[in-house]
Design a protein around this motif. Structure first.
Motif: not given
Ligand code: ATP
Length: 290
Positions: A211, A216-217, A219, A249, A251, A253, A272-275
């Motif tokens: 990660r 990490q995120s 969109i 994706i 790093n 957000v 917006i989500k956690q990858a």
């Protein structure tokens, strides 16, 4: 403590290089997830470790005083198919191969087939055969367990029970080497991820390391704009577009959202989500192909 050492293993099928100079050390009491696309070479690597197919070169060493066959348990992709034998007979037949087998009752309980012990294997469903194959892999009370796509065909209850059993086995000191395409199942349980890609171990580390390296995120949004319109964004690790659906994706957000501000009128359904591990692996491929 290292239980298995793989040194400079190479394997080709015809002109196709499947494994290119693979070296790994496997520590005991850990769960190692081997992931990669269809045809990446995961099963080939397990087959070579277990000496089921020859390697072209390299060395595989189990660091144990015992015969390695007595300390390994194996669940390959194909279920065992012996049609004229009962569940009870096949469990006991498998037990008879090992010096220190688990009891018949323990294995029957792992298989979940208490009500079928005198049935022939032919009568079992796909998921039941998978659970029986898992129980047979445990017959010798192995120190190291190899599981190739173990949960294919299992329903969600069986899957949950299966992963709980794996967690329990790890806590009791077993080493578990597992492949699966159900990445979300591995995410919660594996200590170490190996990504097999382009014939090499392209990544070797924890999910946390993956990660932090890969962003990490995630969109997501819909837009009629073109992929090229977003080319100027600075904080993108990867950008995928399917139709009008964008996945980015990042790093950072907050920074990316600031950069997206001028586009907001042309963007719908922003999320917006956690990858997920799936997204990270897809992204990993793209990075390494660059
Ligand atoms: N006996 C064989 N003869 C020729 N090619 C083979 C043989 N076994 C495997 N291969 C090839 O080696 C490559 C790796 O196959 P392998 O089964 O190891 O992949 P995998 O990562 O386990 O795939 P999957 O996720 O689909 O199970 C594939 O291209 C496959 O076609």
């Amino acid at each position: 403590m290292t239980i298995l050492e793989i040194q400079h293993v190479n394997k080709t099928f015809g002109k196709r290089v499947v494994l290119n100079d693979i070296s790994l050390q496997i520590e005991s009491s850990s769960i190692i997830a081997l992931v990669g696309a269809n045809g990446a070479g995961k099963t080939t690597l397990i087959n070579i470790i277990l000496n089921l197919i020859p390697k072209d070169s390299g060395q595989v060493t189990f660091l144990t005083k015992n015969n390695w066959k007595q300390i390994t348990g194996v669940m390959m992709q194909d279920n065992i198919a012996l049609h004229r034998i009962t569940i009870k007979e096949i469990i006991n037949l498998t037990r008879s191969y090992f010096n220190h087998p688990l009891s018949y009752e323990e294995l029957l309980s792992v298989s979940g087939l208490e009500d079928h012990q005198n049935s022939l294997m032919t009568g079992l469903s796909g998921g039941q055969k998978r659970r029986l194959t898992f129980a047979l892999a445990l017959a010798g009370d192995p120190k190291v367990l190899f599981l190739d796509e173990p949960t294919v065909g299992m329903d969600s209850n069986s899957r949950n029970a299966f992963w709980q059993e794996i967690d329990h086995l790890k806590k009791s000191g077993k080493t578990i080497f597992v492949t699966s395409h159900y990445l979300e199942e591995l995410e919660n349980i594996a200590d170490r991820f190996l990504i097999l890609q382009n014939s090499i171990i392209a990544f070797d580390g924890t999910i946390k390391q993956l990660r932090s390296r890969e962003g990490q995120s995630l969109i997501e949004f819909d837009s009629e704009l073109n992929q090229m319109d977003f080319k100027g964004l600075q904080d993108i690790v990867s950008l995928n577009v399917v139709g009008h659906h964008f996945q980015i994706i990042t790093n950072d957000v907050n920074q990316l959202l600031a950069e997206l501000t001028p586009y907001l009128k042309a963007i719908d359904n922003l999320q917006i989500k956690q990858a997920t591990l799936d997204t990270l692996l897809l992204n990993y491929k793209e990075n390494t192909h660059e």
